[in-house]
Design an enzyme around this catalytic site. Structure first.
Site, PDB file in Angstrom:
ATOM      1  N   HIS A 153       0.774  -1.216   0.243  1.00 29.05           N
ATOM      2  CA  HIS A 153       0.121  -0.063   0.092  1.00 29.05           C
ATOM      3  C   HIS A 153       0.619   1.239  -0.008  1.00 29.05           C
ATOM      4  CE1 HIS A 153      -0.324   0.547   4.592  1.00 29.05           C
ATOM      5  NE2 HIS A 153       1.004  -0.116   4.404  1.00 29.05           N
ATOM      6  N   HIS A 154       2.184   1.258  -0.147  1.00 27.16           N
ATOM      7  CA  HIS A 154       3.009   2.297   0.070  1.00 27.16           C
ATOM      8  C   HIS A 154       3.399   2.527  -1.558  1.00 27.16           C
ATOM      9  CE1 HIS A 154       3.120   2.646   4.040  1.00 27.16           C
ATOM     10  NE2 HIS A 154       3.839   1.763   4.238  1.00 27.16           N
ATOM     11  N   CYS A 155       2.870   1.950  -2.612  1.00 29.20           N
ATOM     12  CA  CYS A 155       3.170   2.118  -3.797  1.00 29.20           C
ATOM     13  C   CYS A 155       2.382   2.551  -4.588  1.00 29.20           C
ATOM     14  CB  CYS A 155       3.706   0.800  -4.528  1.00 29.20           C
ATOM     15  SG  CYS A 155       4.558   0.859  -6.226  1.00 29.20           S
TER      16      CYS A 155
END
Length: 362
Positions: free
Chosen positions: A148-150
Site C-alpha cells: 500500500h505504499h506503492c
C-alpha cells in the site's frame, strides 16, 4: 497434490479456477530468500509460506485447495504503472531504496529481478486474481500482497508494485457491475500509495486507520482518505476495536461498494518494531472478524491481503485469524470441502470464542 491452476493478466482475467478450490491465492514464489540479504529488513520475507504451512497443519486446506498465483506481466503492470517507473526498477539502487535493503544496490539487476522483484510481482498477480475470485465467490484471500505504499510512479516501504490499485482497476475495467470500491486499510501505516492513485477518483472510498506518528506521514495522500482514523502510540485492543467497528460500519453505510479491499496488516501487533501500537494476537483475530462480518451482513464481496507485519509470530496469527473466520461462518470451503468433519483448536482464543479449523478432503 497439485494446486488449482489459474492465471492473471488481461487475456485470462475472466478465467475461473475449478469450484473445488478455495478462494485462497498463494505461490511458493512469494517467499524471498537470497543469501540472507532478506534478513537485513525487519520484514519476515518467508511469512507467506508459514501461513500456508499452519493452515495445512490445522487441516484447513491442502495444496489441491489453493489457487496458484501467476506473476503479473509487464502488460498487467502497465494498467497502473508508468513505463518510466518500471524502467527505473531495472536499476538495483532504486530497488534497494524501495525495499530498504541497501546491499541490493551492489548486485546485478538480473539477480534483483529474479530474487526480489519476481516474488513481489507474483504476489501482485495474486492480488489481481483474488479480486476476481472475491466477486465470484463472495470472499478471497491473497496470502501475500498489500503493497500500500506503492503508487503508479513511486515505490517505497518494501512496496514495489501497486497491487491494491491494480486489483481495483482490473475489476472496474473488466468485471460488469463493479463500479465502486471501498478500501479498508488497517495496516499500522498510512496507505499513501493507493491514496495517491485514487486521489481524484470518487468511485473509490478509502478508510485508513493508522499510527499517525510513523512512516510515511504523506499529507498530500491524506486528502484521498474519506474516513481517517489517526491513532496514538501504544493504542490497545479496547480502543482500537471500538474504533474499527464504529468506522467500518460508518464507511459501509456511507457508501455501499461493489467490492471491499481489506488491507489486513499485522504490524499493529504489540511489540512490532515499526508499527508502534499494542494490539494483542486476539485483537487482530477479532479485528478481521469485525471487517468480514460487516461485509457478509451487507452481501459485499471482500478481498483480503496480508500487508505488513514485522514479527516472527505474525504468520501464526494470520493463520489463526483465517481459521477463526471459518469457525465463525464468515468464509466457507469450496465445493470439494468436507463440511461435516470435526474442528481442531488453534493456538489462541479470540474474544468471541475459540478459533478453529475445518478439515478438507485429503
Amino acid at each position: 497434490m497439485m494446486p488449482c491452476s489459474s492465471s492473471c493478466g488481461k487475456k485470462s482475467f475472466s478465467q475461473t479456477p475449478t469450484p473445488t478450490c478455495l478462494p485462497i491465492v498463494y505461490h511458493p514464489d512469494y517467499n524471498i530468500t537470497f543469501m540472507g540479504l532478506e534478513k537485513l529488513h525487519p520484514f519476515d520475507a518467508g511469512k507467506w509460506g508459514k501461513v500456508i504451512r499452519f493452515l495445512k497443519e490445522e487441516r484447513f486446506l491442502t495444496d489441491a485447495d489453493i489457487v496458484e498465483a501467476r506473476e503479473a506481466t509487464e502488460e498487467d503492470l502497465l494498467v497502473v504503472h508508468t513505463k518510466n517507473y518500471l524502467k527505473r526498477l531495472k536499476w538495483s539502487v532504486v530497488v534497494a531504496t524501495i525495499t530498504e535493503i541497501p546491499p541490493l544496490l551492489f548486485l546485478p539487476n538480473f539477480l534483483v529481478q529474479r530474487k526480489v522483484l519476481r516474488p513481489l510481482r507474483t504476489q501482485t498477480g495474486g492480488t489481481i486474481m483474488a479480486g476476481k475470485l472475491a466477486v465470484d465467490r463472495g470472499w478471497a484471500i491473497n496470502v501475500g500482497g498489500g503493497f500500500h505504499h506503492c503508487s503508479s510512479n513511486k515505490g517505497g516501504g518494501f512496496c514495489a508494485y501497486a497491487d491494491i490499485t491494480l486489483a481495483i482497476k482490473f475489476l472496474f475495467e473488466r468485471v460488469e457491475g463493479i463500479s465502486k470500491a471501498t478500501i479498508i486499510d488497517l495496516d499500522a501505516h498510512q496507505g499513501n500509495g493507493h491514496e495517491r492513485d485514487f486521489l481524484e477518483d470518487r468511485r473509490v472510498y478509502i478508510m485508513d486507520v493508522y499510527n499517525s506518528h510513523i512512516y510515511p506521514g504523506d499529507g498530500h495522500a491524506k486528502r484521498a482518505i474519506r474516513r481517517k482514523v489517526e491513532l496514538d502510540w501504544g493504542t490497545e485492543d479496547s480502543e482500537y476495536l471500538q474504533k474499527v467497528e464504529l468506522h467500518c460500519e460508518g464507511a459501509l453505510n456511507e457508501l455501499r461498494p461493489d467490492i471491499i479491499v481489506y488491507n489486513a496488516g499485522t504490524d499493529i501487533l504489540d511489540g512490532d518494531p515499526l508499527g508502534g501500537l499494542s494490539i494483542s494476537p486476539q485483537g487482530i483475530v477479532k479485528r478481521d472478524e469485525i471487517v468480514f462480518r460487516a461485509a457478509k451482513q451487507r452481501g459485499i464481496p471482500i478481498l483480503m491481503v496480508t500487508s505488513g507485519g514485522y514479527q516472527k509470530s505474525t504468520a501464526r496469527i494470520i493463520a489463526d485469524s483465517i481459521l477463526n473466520l471459518r469457525q465463525q461462518g464468515l468464509i466457507r470451503g469450496g465445493a470439494g470441502q468436507s463440511e461435516g468433519l470435526p474442528l481442531r483448536a488453534t493456538h489462541m482464543e479470540s474474544s468471541s470464542g475459540s478459533a478453529g479449523s475445518t478439515s478438507t478432503r485429503e
